[in-house]
Design a protein around this motif. Structure first.
Motif, PDB file in Angstrom:
ATOM      1  N   GLN A   1      11.261  29.314  44.347  1.00 51.85           N
ATOM      2  CA  GLN A   1       9.944  29.079  44.799  1.00 51.85           C
ATOM      3  C   GLN A   1      10.217  28.804  46.411  1.00 51.85           C
ATOM      4  N   GLY A   2      11.239  29.230  47.030  1.00 58.48           N
ATOM      5  CA  GLY A   2      11.318  29.000  48.394  1.00 58.48           C
ATOM      6  C   GLY A   2      11.769  27.743  48.872  1.00 58.48           C
ATOM      7  N   HIS A   3      12.507  26.868  48.238  1.00 55.41           N
ATOM      8  CA  HIS A   3      12.836  25.468  48.908  1.00 55.41           C
ATOM      9  C   HIS A   3      13.618  25.548  50.061  1.00 55.41           C
TER      10      HIS A   3
ATOM     11  N   ILE B   1      -0.638  21.884  52.929  1.00 54.19           N
ATOM     12  CA  ILE B   1       0.212  23.065  52.368  1.00 54.19           C
ATOM     13  C   ILE B   1       1.360  23.302  53.313  1.00 54.19           C
ATOM     14  N   LEU B   2       2.603  23.168  52.806  1.00 52.13           N
ATOM     15  CA  LEU B   2       3.885  23.400  53.483  1.00 52.13           C
ATOM     16  C   LEU B   2       3.831  24.780  54.119  1.00 52.13           C
ATOM     17  N   ASN B   3       3.592  25.451  53.142  1.00 51.13           N
ATOM     18  CA  ASN B   3       3.651  27.095  53.378  1.00 51.13           C
ATOM     19  C   ASN B   3       2.738  27.965  52.698  1.00 51.13           C
ATOM     20  N   PRO B   4       1.577  28.543  53.204  1.00 49.88           N
ATOM     21  CA  PRO B   4       0.501  29.107  52.481  1.00 49.88           C
ATOM     22  C   PRO B   4       1.121  30.036  51.743  1.00 49.88           C
ATOM     23  N   ASN B   5       2.034  30.961  52.054  1.00 47.11           N
ATOM     24  CA  ASN B   5       2.820  32.142  51.324  1.00 47.11           C
ATOM     25  C   ASN B   5       3.139  31.540  50.084  1.00 47.11           C
TER      26      ASN B   5
ATOM     27  N   GLY C   1       1.919  32.232  46.089  1.00 47.33           N
ATOM     28  CA  GLY C   1       2.961  33.001  45.134  1.00 47.33           C
ATOM     29  C   GLY C   1       3.013  32.125  43.982  1.00 47.33           C
ATOM     30  N   GLN C   2       3.064  30.750  44.060  1.00 45.15           N
ATOM     31  CA  GLN C   2       2.843  29.879  42.954  1.00 45.15           C
ATOM     32  C   GLN C   2       1.749  30.102  41.990  1.00 45.15           C
TER      33      GLN C   2
ATOM     34  N   CYS D   1       2.267  22.203  43.434  1.00 46.14           N
ATOM     35  CA  CYS D   1       1.299  23.277  43.077  1.00 46.14           C
ATOM     36  C   CYS D   1       2.138  24.223  42.227  1.00 46.14           C
ATOM     37  N   GLY D   2       3.246  23.876  41.741  1.00 46.00           N
ATOM     38  CA  GLY D   2       3.960  25.107  41.307  1.00 46.00           C
ATOM     39  C   GLY D   2       3.676  25.570  39.469  1.00 46.00           C
TER      40      GLY D   2
END
Length: 810
Positions: free
Chosen positions: A510-512, A688-692, A696-697, A760-761
């Motif tokens: 997920q990009g943590h 939103i922490l990171n829109p990308n 993706g989620q 949002c996952g």
């Protein structure tokens, strides 16, 4: 933190993980450089239901390269049955013991010098079975004549709760109209790129059993596994490498295989590895529960909802595998979706059948829930001659009602549900879609438009599963109550001022690492290149809680909050050091661009590197009561994560996002192929922490939901034989089938999280299946066809269309 100081949070930066993953340098379980590894293969039952009369592995043990075997006798001697979340006297072990209860259930295992020799030796194990009648339907399993899987339980009902909130009988007695529907939601899985993987080693001197696996939590499974292995918890070490090839919930259920591989390691003294193949994954890993449901919704003549009733019959498969029957109760707090009424009744049944066991699958319980609610809302709209968007807008919780407490105890933190729906209508150009539909119907084409809404719960409060117990059982002496949703953030600053973050949220792609680096860089105002995130989880070196892990879209709410607070603890320590050294008040200092400086005197200050040097190298310069170094651990928890009350009300999650989907489809009248011609998905997941990462989620979850709606089903014959053991028979959508999605957002920051962010996952896995069903239903309405079950494959639709044409001709 002021907005002007935020450089990274909210930015669509590329993932820091990508360079190693895209160049093949990721490290998965199968890549771990462990010495002298031996390989395990599993013998699985060919029968859906059969008593095991005899297992003889003597010939297999004499085969070339074979180092050991595990049989049911070993399992009974070396392990305990797994703990359950319910009171039913059901025994579940890592292999079958008395009976095999589904096709693919492990019966025995072999370890050899390589996997090929282990697989060959499986053919030499002799098993004598007494084949028994099978049942695969959750509805038929309720019948008195159905074969009983677990004689000690006495029936196939392993848990039943009737949950009632408000005055349901009065609401239905006084209703102007009641709308009803019966629905079936299919059993499908996650299909991650990497299947289950376990390596185990037992040290006879220390007694420590180390298990490397791609387990992603929750770490409540650590004590569950320790108990099954008859080990004290400090003798069981879980290590999870930094990379996991997807999980989507199902790797929560890897722990029975950890036990199987572990006892082989303990018995043989070898380091034992098992890597699941795709057939094994489809046969026996983990899937969502198929559900038969009936819904009744009471309304007034103007369309105001006054009450809801539902009956859920969940097919748990052959065993209750912890955390099941959580699929029934995970959604307790959000069981009314986003609709404002005070009367709700849920009649919940957990059934055992001769299918593979179920467990968390992305969206866990919400797909099944919203499929029933939203399809019934559509029936109401059609019967009352209301636009489905208008009916939803009328009944959604209003912005001034947040935090909103649902009849079943959910505490919706914040939102503007009407604004989300309006934006979805605007982005999709809803009126234009309806115009296109009218034109298509005039031309004899089957064009449909669907709408769905979904409250997206995240950070489950572990107390929700205790709703499976009655209030009287929970109040009894000796009952251990459970609650909480905590997560731990750890970071330290080295003597040169570089930041090291210990990640224990067990990401699955997920990009943590990226999001944590963004958060910490902003909090400490340092360059993001100065933040290193260490991703491997190790229960011997990390500070963790039993709720640690990646599931229930936890990271953005609880994980991000924990790391932000850990950074703030370190920042506060830096302020104290600087105040002491500079001989000023703490309140006279500010942190800007990695320098703690005196306000109004920017040249008087100490950089993060300076402060780290003092903390590590010049400890006599620190305040007298301060310990050396710059490090912090913060365990973040929600005060809303309380136990159920005496009326079974529980806040089953801790933050709640919101979704509205709009979809348009066209159905080919000859082939019944469904083509998605438009898809809009609008979300409110807080800050939103990171829109990308969020985009993706949403794409991934939407395609996962579409897979379950159009393609995927773990299909069984009536005799329990499994019919989808390869990707030839279990169809998954690919990039070719992926629709273009118009994604948009509104932002209402959560008051319950440090950064205002929410989960949002799982998101569109909940809304995509029902919005597709609604659109197909709308397209086929001229033929008199209703879509009340999934998946809507071309074959199933074609038969419905042929039957409708024949009925029309008659």
């Amino acid at each position: 933190m002021s907005e002007r100081r935020k450089k990274w949070v909210g930015q669509p930066m590329k993932r820091l993980e990508d360079p190693r993953l895209l160049t093949g340098r990721g490290q998965y379980v199968d890549d771990l450089p462990l010495p002298n590894v031996r390989h395990l293969a599993i013998l699985r039952s060919p029968h859906a239901h059969a008593r095991i009369k005899r297992v003889d592995a003597s010939r297999a043990l004499a085969a070339p390269g074979v180092l050991g075997a595990i049989t049911p006798e070993d399992v009974l001697r070396m392990t305990r049955p797994f703990g359950l979340g319910v009171a039913a006297p059901l025994k579940y072990y890592c292999t079958a013991t008395d009976k095999a209860r589904f096709v693919g259930e492990p019966v025995a295992a072999i370890v050899a010098s390589n996997r090929y020799l282990a697989e060959d030796a499986l053919d030499l194990i002799e098993v004598e079975y007494e084949v028994l009648p099978a049942v695969v339907s959750e509805v038929k399993a309720l019948e008195a004549s159905a074969p009983v899987l677990h004689e000690e339980v006495g029936s196939n009902v392993v848990n039943h709760r009737l949950l009632s909130y408000g005055d349901v009988d009065k609401a239905f007695a006084e209703a102007d109209r009641v709308f009803s529907g019966s629905y079936y939601y299919p059993k499908y899985t996650s299909s991650p790129m990497e299947g289950f993987a376990v390596v185990a080693h037992h040290d006879p001197l220390s007694g420590v059993l180390t298990a490397w696996s791609n387990f992603h939590g929750p770490f409540i499974m650590h004590p569950v596994t320790a108990r099954a292995l008859k080990l004290q918890e400090h003798k069981l070490r879980f290590i999870v490498p930094q990379d996991i090839g997807g999980g989507f919930g199902n790797k929560v259920s890897i722990y029975p295989y950890i036990v199987l591989v572990a006892i082989m390691a303990m018995k043989t003294g070898q380091t034992v590895k098992w890597i699941e193949d795709r057939r094994e994954h489809l046969l026996a890993s983990c899937s969502g529960a198929d559900r038969t449901a009936h819904w009744d919704i009471a309304v007034t003549n103007d369309g105001t909802i006054t009450g809801m009733k539902a009956k859920f019959i969940d097919n748990q498969g052959a065993y209750l595998r912890t955390p099941e029957p959580a699929n029934l109760y995970r959604t307790t707090g959000n069981s009314s979706n986003g609709y404002r009424h005070r009367n709700l009744r849920l009649d919940c049944y957990a059934m055992t059948t001769n299918k593979s066991p179920t467990g968390p699958n992305r969206g866990y319980g919400c797909q099944q829930l919203y499929f029933g609610i939203e399809r019934t809302i559509d029936k109401m709209a059609r019967a009352m001659n209301l636009d489905p968007a208008e009916l939803r807008l009328k009944n959604l919780v209003r912005p001034d009602e947040f935090p909103y407490t649902t009849p079943s105890g959910g505490i919706y933190d914040i939102g503007n549900y009407q604004a989300v729906l309006h934006k979805a209508l605007d982005v999709s150009r809803y009126e234009e879609l309806r115009r296109r539909q009218r034109q298509a119907r005039a031309e004899g084409r089957l064009f449909g438009v669907g709408i769905s809404t979904a409250v997206d719960p995240s950070v489950t409060n572990m107390a929700y599963i205790t709703v499976a117990w009655t209030p009287e059982e929970r109040a009894a002496a000796g009952y251990q109550s459970k609650s909480g949703s905590s997560e731990t953030g750890q970071l330290k600053i080295d003597p040169l001022g570089k930041v090291h973050v210990l990640l224990n949220t067990v990401p699955e792609g997920q990009g943590h690492e990226t999001a944590v680096a963004q958060i910490v860089a902003d909090e400490l105002t340092v360059p993001i290149e100065d933040v290193h995130v260490e991703g491997q989880m190790d229960t011997f070196t990390r500070v963790w809680s039993i709720t640690t892990g990646t599931y229930s879209s936890r990271f953005a709410s609880v994980g991000a909050s924990a790391f932000a607070m850990a950074a703030r603890k370190v920042k506060e320590k830096m302020f104290r050091i600087a105040a002491h050294v500079l001989e000023v008040s703490r309140d006279d200092l500010e942190l800007e661009e990695g320098v703690v400086r005196v306000k109004g005197t920017p040249k008087r200050g100490l950089s993060v590197r300076d402060l780290a040097g003092l903390a590590h190298w010049s400890t006599d310069s620190l305040p007298k009561d301060m310990e050396p170094g710059l490090a912090a651990t913060y365990l973040f928890n929600f005060p809303t994560a309380a136990v159920p009350d005496e009326f079974d009300r529980v806040n089953s999650s801790n933050t709640y996002s919101f979704i509205t989907d709009v979809m348009a489809v066209e159905v080919d009248p000859e082939t019944a192929e469904v083509k998605i011609v438009h898809y809009t998905s609008v979300h409110d997941c807080g800050v939103i922490l990171n829109p990308n990462l969020v985009e993706g989620q949403i794409y991934g979850s939407a395609l996962h939901g579409i897979g379950g709606a159009m393609y995927e089903e773990l299909k069984y014959a009536d005799d329990g034989q499994f019919l989808a053991a390869t990707f030839m028979d279990y169809l998954c959508p690919t990039a070719v089938e992926a629709p273009t999605i118009s994604i948009d957002h509104i932002v209402t920051p959560s008051p319950f999280t440090v950064l205002g962010s929410k989960g949002c996952g799982e998101s569109s896995t909940m809304s995509a299946p029902v919005v597709l069903a609604a659109a197909v239903d709308d397209a086929l309405h001229p033929l008199g066809i209703e879509i009340n079950e999934l998946p809507v494959t071309p074959n199933s639709l074609w038969h419905l269309m042929q039957a409708a044409k024949a009925e029309g001709a008659a």
